[in-house]
Design a protein around this motif. Sequence first.
Motif, PDB file in Angstrom:
ATOM      1  N   ILE A 170       0.833  -1.210   0.000  1.00 26.00           N
ATOM      2  CA  ILE A 170       0.000   0.000   0.000  1.00 26.00           C
ATOM      3  C   ILE A 170       0.867   1.260   0.000  1.00 26.00           C
ATOM      4  O   ILE A 170       0.579   2.226  -0.708  1.00 26.00           O
ATOM      5  CB  ILE A 170      -0.952  -0.014   1.212  1.00 26.00           C
ATOM      6  CG1 ILE A 170      -2.073  -1.048   0.992  1.00 26.00           C
ATOM      7  CG2 ILE A 170      -1.558   1.377   1.453  1.00 26.00           C
ATOM      8  CD1 ILE A 170      -2.916  -1.329   2.225  1.00 26.00           C
ATOM      9  N   ASP A 179       2.581  11.659   2.599  1.00 26.68           N
ATOM     10  CA  ASP A 179       1.130  11.774   2.401  1.00 26.68           C
ATOM     11  C   ASP A 179       0.619  10.401   1.972  1.00 26.68           C
ATOM     12  O   ASP A 179       0.194  10.191   0.831  1.00 26.68           O
ATOM     13  CB  ASP A 179       0.815  12.839   1.340  1.00 26.68           C
ATOM     14  CG  ASP A 179       1.288  14.224   1.755  1.00 26.68           C
ATOM     15  OD1 ASP A 179       1.924  14.341   2.815  1.00 26.68           O
ATOM     16  OD2 ASP A 179       1.029  15.188   1.009  1.00 26.68           O
ATOM     17  N   ASN A 180       0.654   9.484   2.892  1.00 25.00           N
ATOM     18  CA  ASN A 180       0.613   8.066   2.551  1.00 25.00           C
ATOM     19  C   ASN A 180       0.077   7.298   3.753  1.00 25.00           C
ATOM     20  O   ASN A 180       0.669   7.340   4.825  1.00 25.00           O
ATOM     21  CB  ASN A 180       2.062   7.639   2.231  1.00 25.00           C
ATOM     22  CG  ASN A 180       2.160   6.291   1.565  1.00 25.00           C
ATOM     23  OD1 ASN A 180       1.463   5.358   1.943  1.00 25.00           O
ATOM     24  ND2 ASN A 180       3.035   6.180   0.588  1.00 25.00           N
ATOM     25  N   PRO A 181      -1.065   6.609   3.607  1.00 22.85           N
ATOM     26  CA  PRO A 181      -1.655   5.968   4.780  1.00 22.85           C
ATOM     27  C   PRO A 181      -0.782   4.872   5.380  1.00 22.85           C
ATOM     28  O   PRO A 181      -0.936   4.536   6.536  1.00 22.85           O
ATOM     29  CB  PRO A 181      -2.970   5.386   4.243  1.00 22.85           C
ATOM     30  CG  PRO A 181      -2.782   5.266   2.787  1.00 22.85           C
ATOM     31  CD  PRO A 181      -1.856   6.379   2.395  1.00 22.85           C
ATOM     32  N   HIS A 182       0.128   4.307   4.602  1.00 19.32           N
ATOM     33  CA  HIS A 182       1.039   3.296   5.146  1.00 19.32           C
ATOM     34  C   HIS A 182       2.485   3.782   5.173  1.00 19.32           C
ATOM     35  O   HIS A 182       3.415   3.007   4.953  1.00 19.32           O
ATOM     36  CB  HIS A 182       0.921   1.973   4.371  1.00 19.32           C
ATOM     37  CG  HIS A 182      -0.067   1.028   4.976  1.00 19.32           C
ATOM     38  ND1 HIS A 182      -0.047  -0.331   4.764  1.00 19.32           N
ATOM     39  CD2 HIS A 182      -1.111   1.253   5.812  1.00 19.32           C
ATOM     40  CE1 HIS A 182      -1.038  -0.900   5.443  1.00 19.32           C
ATOM     41  NE2 HIS A 182      -1.704   0.041   6.072  1.00 19.32           N
ATOM     42  N   TRP A 239      -3.146   8.223  12.303  1.00 16.85           N
ATOM     43  CA  TRP A 239      -3.546   9.280  11.383  1.00 16.85           C
ATOM     44  C   TRP A 239      -5.026   9.192  11.058  1.00 16.85           C
ATOM     45  O   TRP A 239      -5.500   9.826  10.129  1.00 16.85           O
ATOM     46  CB  TRP A 239      -2.712   9.182  10.102  1.00 16.85           C
ATOM     47  CG  TRP A 239      -2.527   7.762   9.718  1.00 16.85           C
ATOM     48  CD1 TRP A 239      -1.459   6.965  10.010  1.00 16.85           C
ATOM     49  CD2 TRP A 239      -3.485   6.921   9.088  1.00 16.85           C
ATOM     50  NE1 TRP A 239      -1.712   5.691   9.582  1.00 16.85           N
ATOM     51  CE2 TRP A 239      -2.937   5.632   9.013  1.00 16.85           C
ATOM     52  CE3 TRP A 239      -4.751   7.156   8.565  1.00 16.85           C
ATOM     53  CZ2 TRP A 239      -3.621   4.571   8.449  1.00 16.85           C
ATOM     54  CZ3 TRP A 239      -5.431   6.098   8.009  1.00 16.85           C
ATOM     55  CH2 TRP A 239      -4.863   4.821   7.960  1.00 16.85           C
ATOM     56  N   TRP A 256       0.503  16.797   5.125  1.00 12.15           N
ATOM     57  CA  TRP A 256      -0.495  16.152   4.266  1.00 12.15           C
ATOM     58  C   TRP A 256      -1.827  16.894   4.415  1.00 12.15           C
ATOM     59  O   TRP A 256      -2.521  17.162   3.431  1.00 12.15           O
ATOM     60  CB  TRP A 256      -0.611  14.694   4.687  1.00 12.15           C
ATOM     61  CG  TRP A 256      -1.480  13.818   3.856  1.00 12.15           C
ATOM     62  CD1 TRP A 256      -2.171  14.148   2.733  1.00 12.15           C
ATOM     63  CD2 TRP A 256      -1.740  12.424   4.089  1.00 12.15           C
ATOM     64  NE1 TRP A 256      -2.848  13.045   2.258  1.00 12.15           N
ATOM     65  CE2 TRP A 256      -2.603  11.988   3.060  1.00 12.15           C
ATOM     66  CE3 TRP A 256      -1.331  11.516   5.066  1.00 12.15           C
ATOM     67  CZ2 TRP A 256      -3.074  10.659   3.003  1.00 12.15           C
ATOM     68  CZ3 TRP A 256      -1.785  10.206   4.996  1.00 12.15           C
ATOM     69  CH2 TRP A 256      -2.638   9.793   3.972  1.00 12.15           C
ATOM     70  N   HIS A 288      -5.427   3.392  -3.224  1.00  9.86           N
ATOM     71  CA  HIS A 288      -5.025   2.009  -2.949  1.00  9.86           C
ATOM     72  C   HIS A 288      -5.024   1.705  -1.456  1.00  9.86           C
ATOM     73  O   HIS A 288      -4.035   1.220  -0.904  1.00  9.86           O
ATOM     74  CB  HIS A 288      -3.641   1.732  -3.538  1.00  9.86           C
ATOM     75  CG  HIS A 288      -3.606   1.885  -5.021  1.00  9.86           C
ATOM     76  ND1 HIS A 288      -4.362   1.117  -5.865  1.00  9.86           N
ATOM     77  CD2 HIS A 288      -2.922   2.736  -5.816  1.00  9.86           C
ATOM     78  CE1 HIS A 288      -4.136   1.461  -7.119  1.00  9.86           C
ATOM     79  NE2 HIS A 288      -3.271   2.456  -7.113  1.00  9.86           N
ATOM     80  N   TYR A 289      -6.135   2.030  -0.801  1.00 10.03           N
ATOM     81  CA  TYR A 289      -6.228   1.802   0.625  1.00 10.03           C
ATOM     82  C   TYR A 289      -7.678   1.506   0.949  1.00 10.03           C
ATOM     83  O   TYR A 289      -8.566   2.241   0.525  1.00 10.03           O
ATOM     84  CB  TYR A 289      -5.738   3.041   1.397  1.00 10.03           C
ATOM     85  CG  TYR A 289      -5.616   2.790   2.867  1.00 10.03           C
ATOM     86  CD1 TYR A 289      -4.728   1.825   3.344  1.00 10.03           C
ATOM     87  CD2 TYR A 289      -6.381   3.487   3.786  1.00 10.03           C
ATOM     88  CE1 TYR A 289      -4.619   1.581   4.701  1.00 10.03           C
ATOM     89  CE2 TYR A 289      -6.270   3.240   5.138  1.00 10.03           C
ATOM     90  CZ  TYR A 289      -5.389   2.281   5.593  1.00 10.03           C
ATOM     91  OH  TYR A 289      -5.284   2.027   6.925  1.00 10.03           O
TER      92      TYR A 289
END
Lengths: 323, 419
Positions: A107, A128-131, B131, B205, B262-263
């Motif tokens: 991800i 800026d990336n959820p993982h 987050w 972000w 992609h989450y």
Amino acid sequence: MSGDRIRGAFAGLAVGDAVGWPAGRHRSALHAPWSRRLHRELDAFAEEHRVTTLPVPFALNQPVAPLALGPSDDAEWLAWTALTIDRPRAAAFRELREHSKDLRARISVATALDNLARGVEPPASGHDNPHHFDDAAAVRAVAFGALGRDPAEDARVTNAGDGVLGALAMAAAVAAAVATGSAGQAVEAALAVLPDDTAIGHNARLAIETARAAGDPFAAVPALDAALLDHVYSYAVGAAQTVPVALALAEVAGGALGRAVPAAACLAPLADSAPALTGAITGACGGFEAIPEGWTASARTLAGCCLPHLAGTDLIELTEELV
Amino acid sequence: MTSRAAVTRPEAATHRDRARGCLLGLAAGDALGAPAENLTPAEIRRRWGRLTEIERGGTDDTEYAIFASSQLVRHGHALTSADVAAAYRAEVLPRITGPMRGAGFSELGTVEALRRGLEPPMTGLVHQHGWSDGLAMRAAPYGIFCPGDPAEAARLVEEDGRVSQSGEGVLGGRAVAGAVAAAMAGLPPREVVAAALSVVPEDSWTARAVTRAVTVVDQARQDRPAGHDPSSAQVRPGDAREPDDAEAALVEALHEAVVVRHYPWTDVAPEAVALALAAYLAGDGDVEASVTFAVSLGRDADTIGAIAGAVAGAGRGEGGVPARWAARIGPVAGTCLPVVAGRHVLTVADELTAAANHHRPTPEAGDDSRVSADAVPETGAGDDRADLPAPPPADRETGPRTGARADGPGGGSRTAKGQ
């Protein structure tokens, strides 16, 4: 000698990658999509019928080779990193995206590739990336550490925070292991780049303390599960869990791959990458020749299940050219 | 920012009115968005056209906001992360028997960290969902408590946030608290959004997502003749009109600008906060227009609706929240947080008003007498929390009960799987 340890780091990662149960699932990506759909249906069947016979990756009308013991995602990303290590990192990822539309990635990496495509450059592409916290960069950092290079630029393309620290720690550990063969020095080098007030720094010290108290890698498994895993989140590739487990097991095993890696595989939620990271550190400690030949034979040929253009690549031959 | 309070709308000038509008807007947005959570915008349009009527009760957003309010009322500006962690240990952990209903990953991850004996900020750092929008959803009370002072609202919400969040999860809470603080002073929507951005680092972000979303809304405005903003069209009760092409295009553009593809989980704070503030801007600060557009975006629709409703409600006051929505908001059930069962957002809003004045060294003239007159009793029979002002007794008995989210497997998660 250090050439043997560099090869040991690469081969050790591939062996650990092959050891974990998720390897078979990754490798089954080489089968037709309907085959994996059937697998999902068998999962639903077990639930619906309350049967405890759980499906494993299978080959109905498909080649069996992908389901043999072998390396999967981590070994392929390591090989790609080694092959592109002289390219500016963001450019390397962009080139990969252009030339390999059908790649499979974590991800963090998939999101970073999207970010790069929309003009979000590093370090924001990794931030800026959820993982951002996962260990994708830590896996790639094995190449940087083995070759004595700085993994930071590479790590920041896909990760941030603990994800970048995990990469710095893995590179430091592998570099120290290649230089000295000592797991203790590898762990010391890793801890030196992990601040106390971060989750990964906190967990690394906790994991090492826990494993030392247990006194043996296999004995440490339940204590590590209790101390480090919260069993809450849906994915378990967080660098703050996998890298500390790798460091702790490598140290308590005295750098012996054959003792550390199986224990890492026993922590089932972490089995996608913790055994691979553990294998990289201990593989570097003992060197390539110390890894059982049967394991290196099984783990050296890449399947192309994530990066199709690497199918058939011999990881150890590739490493020879770098050493 | 306090000096800007001079521009307040006369009909919404008191702190109490704005506080009530804010929490009522939050509860309404939460309830309206609940059935749309994790649906695609196209599916929402197919089912409802425009979703304008509250179908069921609110969820975790309302209950956690009430819990946060109780911390503020108790500790005021002296609130620390340690106070909040102590409250979790005293009031949340002992009441978890079996599933922790309605808890997202960040809430249960925090509970596990507290059970291990960790203290903040490690409790928010050590789990992997720091987050999430779990702080943003409960940040509005901090803005109510600090009208016209976004920086102080952000400082306080971060004390709370460090218990359960990290990084962008904390920043999402700061942005929402800052926006509400500005709206509580009567600032117009664009300045409210500027206030949100003023309390988060430019290099974050959250800031990048909000900025991209605002740009998309501005672009949509430029593409439409004045008076025809896609989402500010007047919506009447029961109006299930088909949203027009321009509105669908705006929704799509906002998704393109800030949604992570992609989450599988939808409760990513920078995304939810950006979508909520974009909806508030697109609705021009009108509660109904902002909230109905917010929930039309899908994703974490209840939280996006709750944030948009809180910010818009603070700006427009209690009267700005449609009466038919207000009528559907009753005391919360305590499904997610048993400790808040029976509490009503309007009572909580009044307590926050009283507390804001009590803790303020120099209360604003005019506001103070009104607030004092309206202040609720300090303690009350029937309320087992002696340290909290009690709600008026009628609060617990009247109005439709807010049924918090269902509790079936997966159904209780505010982070249920996305599209």
